[in-house]
Write an enzyme that holds these catalytic residues in place. Structure first.
Site, short mmCIF file in Angstrom:
data_model
loop_
_atom_site.label_atom_id
_atom_site.label_comp_id
_atom_site.label_asym_id
_atom_site.label_seq_id
_atom_site.Cartn_x
_atom_site.Cartn_y
_atom_site.Cartn_z
N GLY A 50 0.84 -1.21 0.00
CA GLY A 50 0.00 0.00 0.00
C GLY A 50 0.87 1.25 0.00
N TRP A 89 2.36 1.64 -3.40
CA TRP A 89 1.34 2.12 -4.35
C TRP A 89 1.36 3.66 -4.42
CZ3 TRP A 89 -2.84 5.39 -3.61
CH2 TRP A 89 -3.75 5.47 -4.66
N HIS A 90 1.67 4.30 -3.29
CA HIS A 90 1.65 5.77 -3.27
C HIS A 90 2.81 6.38 -4.04
CE1 HIS A 90 -1.28 5.20 -0.07
NE2 HIS A 90 -1.66 6.43 -0.33
N GLY A 91 3.87 5.64 -4.22
CA GLY A 91 4.99 6.20 -4.97
C GLY A 91 6.18 5.28 -4.95
N PHE A 133 -0.06 10.34 -6.98
CA PHE A 133 -0.08 8.90 -6.71
C PHE A 133 -0.80 8.18 -7.85
CE2 PHE A 133 -0.47 10.82 -2.31
CZ PHE A 133 0.89 10.96 -2.20
#
Lengths: 516, 402
Positions: free
Chosen positions: A322, A325-327, A516
């Site tokens: 997770g 996923w943001h970066g 993102f």
């Protein structure tokens, strides 16, 4: 195109809505197609080069979905499994190429000693969101949950502009039926009133509050140096509120815009800083991402079905991914990992309390306040990793927050203090640093004003709760005076909010979640 | 009409009314001095927020006053050169200060080009700052001459934003409040910044605090920034081409130009030395002289240098906690006061002077001699004031640690 831009509010939105409801009187399919086309225009305003990528992604997943549904219907389990695996892999490769290629090549290079990259890749806006939305669709088809396969509605489901760039991450099953309903295509004045009210509250949160507090967060993260206690906490808290109001504002705007078209989006943000623990936090922050990670990652890894140790490992891995996923960066991985650890501690603590016979639903007011503050502090520490540009910067800020660089106040403030007050402070180890105190005063004024707002005030969904603003919303009665209704007094109040939001449009800035 | 429809009408009408009220307030208070419809002492005469939109305020001022004398440069020039100074010769009046804080030399050339749309001054004073010319020796930047056909759209948008934005409304309210403040920030109608806010700071905290903060900032900036005025292949920094551009614009309109090297305080000069900037500082002067010498004979242009370890630049900084001592020439090491600016103008423009003649015209034949003199004066200063040098060295060391 940004929601918080003049061209969107005064051009795109009214034109799109007028043509949509005009066409809908003649043909629902044409109206839906128009909305999908307008959404592509909205997306292409940023960069036309990536419109074909979005269209190709939607077309590919639609074809895969239809074929997968046929195989599932015909009980051809192995073929369905193979097609499912192939389509998911294709989606992940697309996301991996645009978002993670250079990150993983960098890691590979550091292991092998032969650094390499494939040049700068511009991340297509919203790719994480529209890819995840479609992975969820394919998973639902594979599980036999998806029912509707109208190509225009599917195209609209993927490209629908209120959610396209930064979510919420939609479920096929919650959107497609709404595109089927005849009421969606009839102009409903109540929907417009509710939708515009939510939209402009969101605009206010973004342009007045998030953009207003941003200048008090950025300097710390751009040049951390060796910040003292108050500077470190001031910058970290300013960012904590900037991110909150940026994302909350965006989520309100998305929900409000969609409501103008009679379509309800799932709730994505539910006063997360009121969370009593980290489990609760993730039920309130970016709710549709949490739902996605739970349904399609955590449960796929085995969830809590394979024993306690494996459950904690699954939790940790889910949060780590997770974070990623943001970066594509180690700070995001660390942030995800940190929240994974928080969740393990939280679940472990609960298990211990249950074993001791405690009733988890009963907590004293003091206990709850302590829990809320502890959760908030843990979240703020997490945001330092999330925002910092490097691990060194994050650690420098955390050292400051721990008081390892001392405490100082601007010398300009000292001139307003009496000698005894100043002596007491100096005796306590407080230094007086040169420089004006304006930044410090404004920074802490924002923090003091916003803290009770996020901790105690009802949120937009609660205020408009009687009008069911979003899907998955649990309506709790709010005090009557704060419950919105279409009255003259509320019109005046929302007009003030609207005017402030519009007057702050000149410094239009991207939403933080666009990256993102 | 159903309640939601009534609500929407009421919301729309109220929003329009509020936006209309904001326009009216901003028009009347006019925080950036753009419209000048109302001018009432106690309401809006002191334009405390004008510097928030400095470029807009100043270019509007140039259009309004059609000055014959123009000051260009950065904040040093904005704070130092008063267009009301008696040193301005009659033929260069009225004068206007178009210097803008933070403006590098390329931006200064752009401001000059833009001003020439509105007026053709007879005399231009251009402040030159060594720090604007520093470049990374590996860079390969070029100067782009500002376009002479200005696009009106950005300016129209800017003017609209002076009426219909939250920041303009906040500035209007701040302007009204500032009318009764003892030391408000403000720009005069001629664009000069009297830096009244520094008077308040100096009286509360003392000049030491002002100097110390600037020295700390300068130590860090000089230490981290580039230490050359030449880029890849020995090509001079693009800033020198901006100087050529200013010369060309002035020559085409027969405008007299006085380039002026700001009178850096000894703390600043010492920091140049301590942070390794001195050789580049000398290279900068040599190249400037070369460029401006090349224009001699084609127009009236001179380069004046007021740097050095003179009694002015060596104004002693009061001790910490001393809130009584007033300095005559400097606000802090980065900015000189109007009094010193008047002396500079008088020297350059050959006006009547109470004090001695000071500063020198720099030209090719005597630049090396001048640089040698400065080196000797610097070493002498550092010998005479070891405690000052040690103090500045400590700041550089602290900046290096950060």
């Amino acid at each position: 195109m940004l929601f918080n831009s003049v061209e969107f509010i005064f051009g795109f939105l009214p034109v799109t809505a007028l043509v949509f409801f005009g066409l809908a009187r003649w043909s629902h399919a044409a109206a839906a197609a128009w909305l999908a086309f307008a959404s592509l225009f909205f997306y292409g305003w940023w960069n036309w080069a990536y419109v074909p990528l979005l269209v190709a992604s939607a077309a590919f997943n639609y074809v895969c979905g239809v074929q997968l549904a046929r195989l599932v219907r015909e009980n051809r389990t192995r073929a369905a499994g193979a097609l499912f695996a192939l389509s998911i892999t294709a989606n992940l490769l697309l996301l991996g190429y645009y978002k993670y290629a250079n990150f993983f090549l960098g890691i590979w290079g550091s292991f092998t000693g032969h650094p390499s990259d494939i040049g700068q890749i511009i991340l297509p806006l919203g790719i994480s969101f529209f890819t995840f939305t479609q992975i969820a669709f394919l998973a639902d088809v594979h599980r036999g949950y998806a029912r509707e396969y109208n190509p225009i509605h599917y195209g609209l489901f993927v490209t629908y502009f209120p959610h396209l760039i930064a979510g919420p991450i939609l479920h096929h099953k919650e959107m497609m039926p709404q595109f089927q309903e005849a009421r969606t295509y009839r102009l409903n004045v109540e929907d417009v009133a509710v939708g515009l009210t939510i939209f402009f509250i969101g605009l206010f949160k973004k342009t007045v509050i998030a953009d207003g507090v941003a200048p008090y967060a950025s300097p710390l993260f751009l040049h951390p140096g060796t910040p003292d206690l108050l500077a470190a906490w001031g910058g970290a808290l300013a960012y904590t509120f900037q991110l909150y109001f940026d994302f909350s504002g965006y989520s309100d705007m998305a929900i409000g815009l969609s409501r103008v078209f009679g379509v309800k989006l799932p709730l994505n943000f539910d006063s997360p800083y009121k969370a009593d623990n980290i489990i609760d936090f993730w039920r309130r922050w970016h709710m549709t991402l949490s739902r996605f990670l739970r349904d399609y990652l955590y449960i796929s890894l085995g969830g809590n079905r394979k024993g306690t140790a494996r459950r904690y490992l699954n939790l940790f891995v889910t949060m780590l991914l997770g974070g990623l996923w943001h970066g594509a960066g180690w700070t995001f991985v660390l942030w995800g990992g940190l929240h994974g650890l928080y969740l393990i501690v939280n679940h472990g603590f609960r298990a211990v309390r249950e074993r001791l016979g405690h009733d988890l639903n009963r907590t004293s007011p003091h206990g709850r306040a302590l829990a809320r503050v502890t959760t908030f502090v843990a979240v703020v520490v997490g945001w330092v990793f999330f925002r910092a540009t490097s691990l060194d910067d994050a650690l420098a800020i955390l050292r400051g927050m721990a008081g390892l660089n001392g405490v100082s106040l601007p010398a300009a403030l000292a001139t307003y203090m009496g000698p005894s007050m100043r002596a007491v402070l100096e005796h306590s180890g407080v230094a007086f640093a040169l420089g004006g105190g304006a930044h410090f005063v404004f920074q802490y004024s924002w923090i003091i004003a916003l803290l009770p707002l996020v901790m105690l005030a009802p949120n937009t969904q609660e205020i408009l709760g009687r009008f069911q603003p979003a899907l998955n919303f649990r309506y709790a009665q709010v005090p009557t005076r704060l419950a919105w209704r279409p009255s003259a007094a509320w019109a005046a109040l929302v007009a003030a909010v609207t005017a402030c939001g519009l007057l702050s449009l000149t410094r239009a800035s991207e939403f933080l979640y666009y990256q993102f | 009409m159903p309640a939601p429809a009534r609500y929407l009408w009421a919301w729309f009408a109220s929003t329009m009314a509020l936006l209309g009220a904001v326009v009216a307030i901003n028009l009347v208070v006019d925080p950036y001095g753009l419209f000048r419809i109302v001018d009432v002492a106690g309401l809006n005469r002191v334009k405390s927020q004008a510097s928030e939109r400095g470029p807009l305020f100043k270019h509007a001022g140039v259009e309004r006053t059609h000055p014959s004398g123009l000051v260009l440069g950065n904040s040093r020039a904005e704070i130092g050169f008063d267009p009301e100074s008696p040193a301005w010769p009659a033929w260069s009046r009225p004068a206007f200060n178009l210097a803008l804080p933070g403006a590098g030399i390329s931006a200064v050339a752009g401001d000059f080009a833009k001003a020439l749309h509105a007026t053709t001054p007879r005399l231009v004073i251009v402040g030159l700052d060594f720090l604007d010319f520093r470049v990374d020796p590996s860079s390969d930047d070029t100067f782009r001459a500002p376009a002479m056909s200005a696009d009106p759209l950005p300016e129209m948008r800017e003017r609209a934003s002076a009426l219909l934005t939250m920041s303009a409304l906040i500035d209007s309210l701040a302007t009204v409040r500032a009318q009764h403040e003892p030391y408000p920030t403000s720009l005069t109608e001629a664009g000069f910044n009297p830096k009244r806010d520094y008077i308040g700071v100096a009286r509360r905290q003392g000049y030491f605090a002002l100097f110390r903060q600037r020295d700390q900032e300068n130590a860090a900036t000089y230490l981290r920034g580039p230490k050359s005025v030449f880029q890849a292949g020995g090509r001079p920094a693009p800033g020198f081409d901006a100087v050529d551009n200013i010369i060309a614009l002035a020559r085409a309109r027969r405008i007299t130009v006085r380039f002026v090297i700001y009178p850096y305080h000894v703390h600043t000069l010492t920091l140049f030395h301590l942070t390794g900037l001195w050789p580049a500082y000398e290279d900068w002067k040599r190249e400037l002289v070369r460029r401006i010498d090349a224009a001699q004979g084609t127009m009236d242009v001179e380069l004046w240098d007021f740097t050095g370890f003179s009694p002015y630049a060596d104004e002693r900084v009061p001790r910490p906690g001393d809130t009584r001592t007033e300095l005559r020439w400097y606000w802090e090491a980065g900015h000189f006061k109007r009094a010193l600016g008047d002396l500079l103008l008088a020297n350059m423009l050959d006006a009547q002077l109470d004090g001695e003649r000071w500063g020198r015209r720099l030209a090719g034949r005597d630049v090396e001699e001048h640089l040698l003199e400065q080196r000797v004066a610097r070493d002498d200063y550092e010998r005479r004031h070891p405690e000052d040098v040690a103090d500045l060295k400590a700041l550089v060391a602290a900046a290096a640690r950060r």
